[in-house]
Design a protein around this motif. Structure first.
Motif, PDB file in Angstrom:
ATOM      1  N   THR A  44       0.851  -1.199   0.000  1.00  0.00           N
ATOM      2  CA  THR A  44       0.000   0.000   0.000  1.00  0.00           C
ATOM      3  C   THR A  44       0.887   1.249   0.000  1.00  0.00           C
ATOM      4  OG1 THR A  44      -0.057   0.225   2.402  1.00  0.00           O
ATOM      5  CG2 THR A  44      -1.736  -1.185   1.398  1.00  0.00           C
ATOM      6  N   VAL A  45       0.257   2.368  -0.336  1.00  0.00           N
ATOM      7  CA  VAL A  45       0.949   3.656  -0.299  1.00  0.00           C
ATOM      8  C   VAL A  45       1.429   3.920   1.125  1.00  0.00           C
ATOM      9  CG1 VAL A  45       0.618   6.145  -0.488  1.00  0.00           C
ATOM     10  CG2 VAL A  45      -0.295   4.638  -2.268  1.00  0.00           C
ATOM     11  N   LYS A  46       0.546   3.651   2.065  1.00  0.00           N
ATOM     12  CA  LYS A  46       0.888   3.915   3.464  1.00  0.00           C
ATOM     13  C   LYS A  46       2.132   3.123   3.888  1.00  0.00           C
ATOM     14  CE  LYS A  46      -0.872   3.853   8.153  1.00  0.00           C
ATOM     15  NZ  LYS A  46      -1.944   3.444   9.049  1.00  0.00           N
ATOM     16  N   GLU A  47       2.184   1.848   3.487  1.00  0.00           N
ATOM     17  CA  GLU A  47       3.336   1.025   3.881  1.00  0.00           C
ATOM     18  C   GLU A  47       4.660   1.632   3.417  1.00  0.00           C
ATOM     19  OE1 GLU A  47       1.833  -3.569   4.166  1.00  0.00           O
ATOM     20  OE2 GLU A  47       1.647  -2.604   2.220  1.00  0.00           O
ATOM     21  N   VAL A  48       4.715   2.060   2.128  1.00  0.00           N
ATOM     22  CA  VAL A  48       6.005   2.586   1.652  1.00  0.00           C
ATOM     23  C   VAL A  48       6.285   4.000   2.169  1.00  0.00           C
ATOM     24  CG1 VAL A  48       6.202   1.153  -0.408  1.00  0.00           C
ATOM     25  CG2 VAL A  48       5.057   3.364  -0.578  1.00  0.00           C
ATOM     26  N   TYR A  75      12.234   9.679  -2.426  1.00  0.00           N
ATOM     27  CA  TYR A  75      12.152  10.062  -1.013  1.00  0.00           C
ATOM     28  C   TYR A  75      11.742  11.523  -0.783  1.00  0.00           C
ATOM     29  CZ  TYR A  75      13.917   5.514   0.172  1.00  0.00           C
ATOM     30  OH  TYR A  75      14.036   4.172   0.311  1.00  0.00           O
ATOM     31  N   GLY A  76      12.278  12.421  -1.604  1.00  0.00           N
ATOM     32  CA  GLY A  76      12.006  13.850  -1.391  1.00  0.00           C
ATOM     33  C   GLY A  76      10.536  14.207  -1.500  1.00  0.00           C
ATOM     34  N   LEU A  77       9.800  13.514  -2.389  1.00  0.00           N
ATOM     35  CA  LEU A  77       8.399  13.871  -2.599  1.00  0.00           C
ATOM     36  C   LEU A  77       7.413  12.797  -2.163  1.00  0.00           C
ATOM     37  CD1 LEU A  77       8.309  15.715  -6.064  1.00  0.00           C
ATOM     38  CD2 LEU A  77       7.675  16.662  -3.852  1.00  0.00           C
ATOM     39  N   ARG A  78       7.906  11.606  -1.791  1.00  0.00           N
ATOM     40  CA  ARG A  78       6.985  10.519  -1.442  1.00  0.00           C
ATOM     41  C   ARG A  78       7.287   9.864  -0.093  1.00  0.00           C
ATOM     42  NH1 ARG A  78       4.399  11.999  -5.714  1.00  0.00           N
ATOM     43  NH2 ARG A  78       5.424  11.720  -7.697  1.00  0.00           N
ATOM     44  N   GLY A  79       8.510   9.998   0.371  1.00  0.00           N
ATOM     45  CA  GLY A  79       8.902   9.204   1.541  1.00  0.00           C
ATOM     46  C   GLY A  79       8.933   9.977   2.842  1.00  0.00           C
ATOM     47  N   PHE A  80       8.134  11.046   2.916  1.00  0.00           N
ATOM     48  CA  PHE A  80       8.300  11.989   4.022  1.00  0.00           C
ATOM     49  C   PHE A  80       7.178  11.945   5.071  1.00  0.00           C
ATOM     50  CE2 PHE A  80       6.662  15.138   0.582  1.00  0.00           C
ATOM     51  CZ  PHE A  80       5.456  14.475   0.567  1.00  0.00           C
ATOM     52  N   ALA A  81       6.442  10.847   5.144  1.00  0.00           N
ATOM     53  CA  ALA A  81       5.276  10.809   6.026  1.00  0.00           C
ATOM     54  C   ALA A  81       5.629  11.103   7.486  1.00  0.00           C
ATOM     55  CB  ALA A  81       4.570   9.462   5.919  1.00  0.00           C
ATOM     56  N   ARG A  82       6.755  10.559   7.949  1.00  0.00           N
ATOM     57  CA  ARG A  82       7.113  10.767   9.363  1.00  0.00           C
ATOM     58  C   ARG A  82       7.489  12.226   9.646  1.00  0.00           C
ATOM     59  NH1 ARG A  82       6.974   5.914  11.794  1.00  0.00           N
ATOM     60  NH2 ARG A  82       7.330   4.184  10.368  1.00  0.00           N
ATOM     61  N   VAL A  83       8.058  12.871   8.635  1.00  0.00           N
ATOM     62  CA  VAL A  83       8.380  14.298   8.786  1.00  0.00           C
ATOM     63  C   VAL A  83       7.071  15.087   8.909  1.00  0.00           C
ATOM     64  CG1 VAL A  83       9.528  16.299   7.765  1.00  0.00           C
ATOM     65  CG2 VAL A  83      10.471  13.996   7.389  1.00  0.00           C
ATOM     66  N   LEU A  84       6.125  14.777   8.019  1.00  0.00           N
ATOM     67  CA  LEU A  84       4.835  15.475   8.032  1.00  0.00           C
ATOM     68  C   LEU A  84       4.085  15.213   9.331  1.00  0.00           C
ATOM     69  CD1 LEU A  84       3.502  14.839   4.392  1.00  0.00           C
ATOM     70  CD2 LEU A  84       5.057  16.608   5.199  1.00  0.00           C
ATOM     71  N   ASP A  85       4.158  13.946   9.804  1.00  0.00           N
ATOM     72  CA  ASP A  85       3.498  13.601  11.069  1.00  0.00           C
ATOM     73  C   ASP A  85       4.030  14.462  12.216  1.00  0.00           C
ATOM     74  OD1 ASP A  85       1.721  11.693  10.242  1.00  0.00           O
ATOM     75  OD2 ASP A  85       3.005   9.979  10.723  1.00  0.00           O
ATOM     76  N   ALA A  86       5.370  14.571  12.276  1.00  0.00           N
ATOM     77  CA  ALA A  86       6.000  15.301  13.382  1.00  0.00           C
ATOM     78  C   ALA A  86       5.540  16.762  13.397  1.00  0.00           C
ATOM     79  CB  ALA A  86       7.528  15.226  13.262  1.00  0.00           C
ATOM     80  N   LEU A  87       5.304  17.311  12.210  1.00  0.00           N
ATOM     81  CA  LEU A  87       4.936  18.727  12.128  1.00  0.00           C
ATOM     82  C   LEU A  87       3.424  18.940  12.114  1.00  0.00           C
ATOM     83  CD1 LEU A  87       7.544  19.732   9.401  1.00  0.00           C
ATOM     84  CD2 LEU A  87       7.636  20.322  11.828  1.00  0.00           C
ATOM     85  N   ALA A  95      -1.851   9.028   2.990  1.00  0.00           N
ATOM     86  CA  ALA A  95      -2.270   7.712   3.471  1.00  0.00           C
ATOM     87  C   ALA A  95      -1.911   7.589   4.950  1.00  0.00           C
ATOM     88  CB  ALA A  95      -1.586   6.618   2.659  1.00  0.00           C
ATOM     89  N   GLY A  96      -2.898   7.294   5.763  1.00  0.00           N
ATOM     90  CA  GLY A  96      -2.645   7.202   7.200  1.00  0.00           C
ATOM     91  C   GLY A  96      -2.911   8.529   7.887  1.00  0.00           C
ATOM     92  N   HIS A  97      -3.177   9.573   7.104  1.00  0.00           N
ATOM     93  CA  HIS A  97      -3.418  10.894   7.688  1.00  0.00           C
ATOM     94  C   HIS A  97      -4.465  11.596   6.813  1.00  0.00           C
ATOM     95  CE1 HIS A  97      -1.599  14.031  10.440  1.00  0.00           C
ATOM     96  NE2 HIS A  97      -2.410  14.762   9.708  1.00  0.00           N
ATOM     97  N   GLY A  98      -5.671  11.068   6.854  1.00  0.00           N
ATOM     98  CA  GLY A  98      -6.763  11.698   6.098  1.00  0.00           C
ATOM     99  C   GLY A  98      -7.079  11.028   4.774  1.00  0.00           C
ATOM    100  N   MET A  99      -6.196  10.148   4.286  1.00  0.00           N
ATOM    101  CA  MET A  99      -6.482   9.437   3.042  1.00  0.00           C
ATOM    102  C   MET A  99      -6.459   7.935   3.295  1.00  0.00           C
ATOM    103  SD  MET A  99      -6.621  12.102   0.843  1.00  0.00           S
ATOM    104  CE  MET A  99      -7.339  11.065  -0.352  1.00  0.00           C
ATOM    105  N   ASP A 100      -7.109   7.241   2.381  1.00  0.00           N
ATOM    106  CA  ASP A 100      -7.121   5.790   2.368  1.00  0.00           C
ATOM    107  C   ASP A 100      -5.682   5.246   2.218  1.00  0.00           C
ATOM    108  OD1 ASP A 100      -9.163   3.479   1.549  1.00  0.00           O
ATOM    109  OD2 ASP A 100      -7.362   3.295   0.315  1.00  0.00           O
ATOM    110  N   ASP A 101      -5.420   4.060   2.761  1.00  0.00           N
ATOM    111  CA  ASP A 101      -4.064   3.472   2.719  1.00  0.00           C
ATOM    112  C   ASP A 101      -3.507   3.285   1.312  1.00  0.00           C
ATOM    113  OD1 ASP A 101      -4.331   3.374   5.409  1.00  0.00           O
ATOM    114  OD2 ASP A 101      -4.265   1.185   5.592  1.00  0.00           O
ATOM    115  N   HIS A 102      -4.412   3.155   0.332  1.00  0.00           N
ATOM    116  CA  HIS A 102      -3.957   2.869  -1.041  1.00  0.00           C
ATOM    117  C   HIS A 102      -3.768   4.127  -1.879  1.00  0.00           C
ATOM    118  CE1 HIS A 102      -4.530  -1.499  -0.845  1.00  0.00           C
ATOM    119  NE2 HIS A 102      -5.495  -1.200   0.012  1.00  0.00           N
TER     120      HIS A 102
END
Lengths: 415, 212
Positions: A44-48, A75-87, A95-102
């Motif tokens: 899923t999108v969320k997993e990666v 990574y620069g445009l897709r792999g930043f979920a944890r950065v976004l979460d922290a802020l 995905a995992g923050h307002g969108m479906d996992d896929h």
């Protein structure tokens, strides 16, 4: 020479030949993969987005399977979920923050700069960014709104009150969030470096080493929102101009620095608000094109190839787009009339893309091949064309992407 | 009134709103003022089709309409809204489909449909398939309009159309899809009657279907 080093050189040459309007050995092919590689591997999108190791594996396997002429570092445009979460970032839903996992992430329209705040931004963009922009797009940094002015000039220090404010309880949480985001950024950066090295080892040149925007897009997308900036064209056109002029050197400097840091002399520039229908010719030539042209020229002067993704259609902008040094710019077109674009750009710029995202997501492999044949026959003639989808491969069917790659490699060979 | 039509059509916002205020204070009926705005909207729509006006002008027109409606509210007679409803050209169910949160195009369509005499029910963004179907039953629209910018939106759109088929009402309702990337491939896949990449052409289809 090892075979992957040879491959790297071959691909780089194939690509650069097309950009320089020379005839390569065959039509180069590349993609903006979006989260396709995750789907390709059954994730899923969320997993990666949350697992950089998984992202690394999926991208390597996907690129090795399709063998594009350019690699892509997500990574620069897709792999930043944890950065976004922290802020607690508010400009996107993911995905995992307002969108479906896929689902891939989506942009949220905000208005972090109010209509009456142009003067603040124009007077001191840095102070505005830190005390107004950051707290309004990052919920975790809300306390920055109360910071004393960054540009305060008091002999010997920032002033006792300003200094002490950093220790206030409201700043404590914000400081913590900033450090969390810093750590997450460092982790993502580590993986981005590792993947960059791996792709090079496998013989894939990097598609881009930096990002830039036309100032009017930055102003509209990030600061004023689409509605806000469109109304500003009528209500405060001089302020719009002044803000764009302030943004231009910032855009140029950060893109050049990024390209030099990564050593990849290609910069990605997506266009949003200057497309057909989004403004009149007159508005385009006043608020959009002059800064866009200067941005392209400044990058070219630094030895950088701008890769312009013209989303939507740009039929009425082609004449203006021609006004750049020959063989230096890639125009990636989504719904622009590609055959008209070829006619107009033949002696001027390499064109890229146009396999409709709709065809790739709902059509059949035969439909895709037929479309690619037409593109190779007409746009590929004499060189100066790169096969690609009209936009990202977000929802493309795997068999259709396969058909696009297989057919181009077979039929796209120059005799 | 002619000055008001001209001010709105020429994007002279301050003049338009000053005139609106003045007319209201002078005792002009809100219905007549609204007619002037409608007349201006027709001109704006025509200029849009001719490639003279673009998205900024449509957004600006919507903004002027909104402010003018606010100004007119205190002057509106009670019960007049029911009379307005009775004269509507048709019912339009509107929304951005599940998975997609883009609303600028949808809002422009809603504004133009409204001014063109449709009764519009706007379900907002990221509207679940079942919500479209439930609202269809409750509202009984003549047209269902689904908006979406992303390619993933086509799946949601198709599921709504399939749902309408299952309910046995597909032939009773027109379906139009809109968005920056829609085309004939998407239209065929979804099973819609028409597709539009701009608000004005979407409204044109709707008017045609209602025999206007």
């Amino acid at each position: 020479m090892s075979s992957s080093a040879q491959l790297l050189q071959e691909r780089e040459k194939r690509f650069n030949d097309a950009v320089a309007l020379n005839k390569p050995d065959r039509v180069p092919i590349a993609s903006v993969w979006d989260f396709f590689p995750a789907r390709f591997k059954g994730h899923t999108v969320k997993e990666v987005m949350y697992d950089p190791q998984l992202m690394f594996n999926d991208w390597v396997e996907c690129l090795q399977h399709f063998q594009p002429d350019m690699g892509e570092n997500p990574y620069g445009l897709r792999g930043f979920a944890r950065v976004l979460d922290a802020l607690d970032y508010m400009h996107l839903k993911w995905a995992g923050h307002g969108m479906d996992d896929h689902q891939g992430y989506q942009f949220v329209e905000l208005e972090p700069m109010k209509a009456n705040e142009y003067d603040h931004f124009i007077f001191d963009p840095s102070d505005f960014m830190i005390r107004r922009f950051w707290p309004r797009v990052n919920k975790a940094l809300a306390a920055f709104e109360n910071l004393p002015p960054i540009n305060q000039i008091i002999p010997y220090y920032w002033g006792l009150y300003s200094g002490a404010f950093l220790l206030s309880p409201e700043m404590e949480a914000a400081r913590g969030a900033l450090m969390e985001a810093a750590k997450a950024s460092a982790e993502v950066l580590k993986w981005a470096g590792a993947l960059g090295a791996k792709l090079k080892d496998l013989g894939f040149p990097a598609s881009s080493g930096g990002f830039a925007q036309v100032p009017f897009d930055t102003l509209g997308d990030l600061f004023r929102g689409t509605k806000g900036v469109m109304m500003d064209l009528f209500r405060r056109p001089d302020k719009v101009m002044a803000a764009c002029e302030k943004l231009l050197p910032i855009m140029i400097d950060s893109a050049v620095a990024s390209a030099k840091r990564t050593g990849v002399m290609r910069v990605f520039i997506p266009l949003h608000k200057g497309l057909d229908g989004f403004m009149s010719d007159q508005q385009f030539h006043r608020f959009y094109w002059p800064h866009m042209k200067e941005l392209l020229n400044a990058l070219i002067r630094e030895g950088i190839t701008p890769w312009v993704l013209a989303e939507g259609s740009c039929n009425t902008r082609l004449e203006a787009f021609r006004d750049v040094p020959p063989g230096k710019v890639i125009y990636h077109f989504e719904a622009t009339d590609m055959f008209k674009a070829k006619e107009m750009m033949r002696d001027r710029c390499c064109i890229r893309g146009n396999v409709p995202a709709t065809l790739l997501s709902v059509g059949s492999p035969e439909d895709v091949k037929a479309y690619c044949k037409k593109l190779i026959d007409v746009c590929g003639e004499g060189g100066g064309y790169i096969m690609d989808a009209s936009t990202t491969l977000a929802d493309a069917k795997i068999e259709n992407v396969q058909a696009m790659y297989d057919f181009t490699r077979e039929y796209g060979v120059y005799k | 009134m002619e000055d008001l039509v001209k001010a709105v059509a020429e994007m002279m916002e301050d003049e338009a709103l000053d005139l609106t205020r003045k007319l209201l204070e002078q005792g002009e009926s809100p219905a007549k003022i609204l007619d002037a705005y409608k007349e201006a909207l027709v001109i704006i729509g025509k200029r849009f089709e001719e490639g003279v006006y673009f998205v900024p002008e449509l957004i600006m027109a919507g903004e002027m309409m909104k402010t003018a409606s606010e100004l007119m509210k205190p002057y509106m007679a009670k019960g007049s809204s029911a009379a307005v409803q009775a004269g509507k050209k048709g019912k339009f169910l509107l929304g951005t489909v599940a998975g997609d949160i883009h609303d600028i195009g949808k809002d422009m369509v809603g504004m133009l449909l409204d001014i063109n005499g449709f009764e519009v029910k706007d379900l907002g963004v990221d509207v679940p398939v079942q919500k479209f179907l439930d609202e269809y039953s409750a509202f009984q629209p003549d047209i269902v309009g689904m908006s979406g910018l992303l390619t993933l939106a086509y799946d949601s759109m198709k599921r709504v159309v399939d749902g309408l088929k299952t309910m046995g009402v597909r032939d009773k309702v027109k379906v139009i899809i809109g968005g920056g990337q829609v085309d004939e491939h998407a239209c065929k896949f979804v099973g819609a009657d028409a597709w539009a990449t701009d608000a004005v052409s979407g409204v044109k289809y709707s008017l045609q279907w209602m025999g206007c």
